[in-house]
Design a protein around this motif. Structure first.
Motif, PDB file in Angstrom:
ATOM      1  N   TRP A  25      -0.356   2.450  -4.962  1.00  0.00           N
ATOM      2  CA  TRP A  25      -0.131   3.836  -5.349  1.00  0.00           C
ATOM      3  C   TRP A  25      -0.528   4.781  -4.220  1.00  0.00           C
ATOM      4  O   TRP A  25       0.162   5.759  -3.945  1.00  0.00           O
ATOM      5  N   ILE A  26      -1.634   4.507  -3.553  1.00  0.00           N
ATOM      6  CA  ILE A  26      -2.064   5.309  -2.403  1.00  0.00           C
ATOM      7  C   ILE A  26      -1.011   5.240  -1.300  1.00  0.00           C
ATOM      8  O   ILE A  26      -0.688   6.243  -0.667  1.00  0.00           O
ATOM      9  N   PHE A  27      -0.462   4.055  -1.094  1.00  0.00           N
ATOM     10  CA  PHE A  27       0.590   3.868  -0.094  1.00  0.00           C
ATOM     11  C   PHE A  27       1.817   4.697  -0.454  1.00  0.00           C
ATOM     12  O   PHE A  27       2.414   5.351   0.397  1.00  0.00           O
ATOM     13  N   TRP A  28       2.204   4.669  -1.730  1.00  0.00           N
ATOM     14  CA  TRP A  28       3.376   5.422  -2.190  1.00  0.00           C
ATOM     15  C   TRP A  28       3.169   6.920  -2.033  1.00  0.00           C
ATOM     16  O   TRP A  28       4.077   7.648  -1.632  1.00  0.00           O
ATOM     17  N   ARG A  29       1.967   7.393  -2.340  1.00  0.00           N
ATOM     18  CA  ARG A  29       1.664   8.827  -2.255  1.00  0.00           C
ATOM     19  C   ARG A  29       1.334   9.273  -0.835  1.00  0.00           C
ATOM     20  O   ARG A  29       1.188  10.450  -0.584  1.00  0.00           O
TER      21      ARG A  29
END
Length: 184
Positions: A25-29
């Motif tokens: 999720w951190i990667f996506w955001r």
């Protein structure tokens, strides 16, 4: 003894899968690595994600290695806990476990774990918004949850969009609980 071992395996797998979900999720955001919460998540998952990333690369928006590892952990967790549960029952130690259903059951655990993580992040986000709205962790949670919450807000009627109370988080939580009921 067996129940304690099953509990430990399930707890470790759930927590580590949550860390992998957060990493994806951190990667996506695209939250910067210098954020201390991101750095912590990366540090506790790098030992397994970095080698897998050499084999399975990430796309521009999706961290495939983290999600694949999380699925494999769900699969291993389900296999181990099933074997332990079956072996703990007297007389059933020789009963074979149907391995054909494990991938689908592991997918259910994977989806339920992802939904549970979002639900808990939403609960913490709501509590922190009342207690300490200016805390650094609150801004980290806002960076994670705001795209989902803004999408929910945009689907609401105008009267609810301009209401003094933001109900998007409550709607997100209700939706997650409904999805968990469907998955399980």
């Amino acid at each position: 003894m067996t129940n304690a071992l099953i509990f430990l395996i399930s707890t470790f797998a759930t927590l580590f899968c949550s860390a992998l979900f957060l990493r994806a999720w951190i990667f996506w955001r695209r939250i910067p690595y210098f954020n201390p919460y991101c750095a912590f998540i990366y540090k506790i998952t790098d030992f397994i994600v970095v080698p897998v990333r050499k084999i399975i690369p990430s796309s521009s928006n999706i961290d495939f290695p983290s999600l694949i590892i999380a699925y494999i952990i769900c699969l291993v967790q389900l296999f181990l806990t099933t074997k332990l549960a079956v072996n703990s029952i007297d007389g059933l130690s020789e009963v074979p476990v149907d391995m054909s259903i494990l991938p689908i059951a592991a997918l259910k655990i994977f989806i339920n774990g992802l939904l549970s993580m979002v639900l808990w992040l939403g609960i913490v986000y709501a509590i922190l918004s009342w207690i300490s709205p200016l805390s650094p962790f609150q801004s980290f949670l806002r960076a994670l949850l705001e795209p989902i919450l803004s999408a929910i807000r945009q689907t609401l009627p105008k009267s609810l969009q301009t209401a003094p109370i933001d109900i998007s988080l409550m709607l997100l939580m209700i939706g997650i609980i409904a999805l968990q009921m469907i998955v399980v």
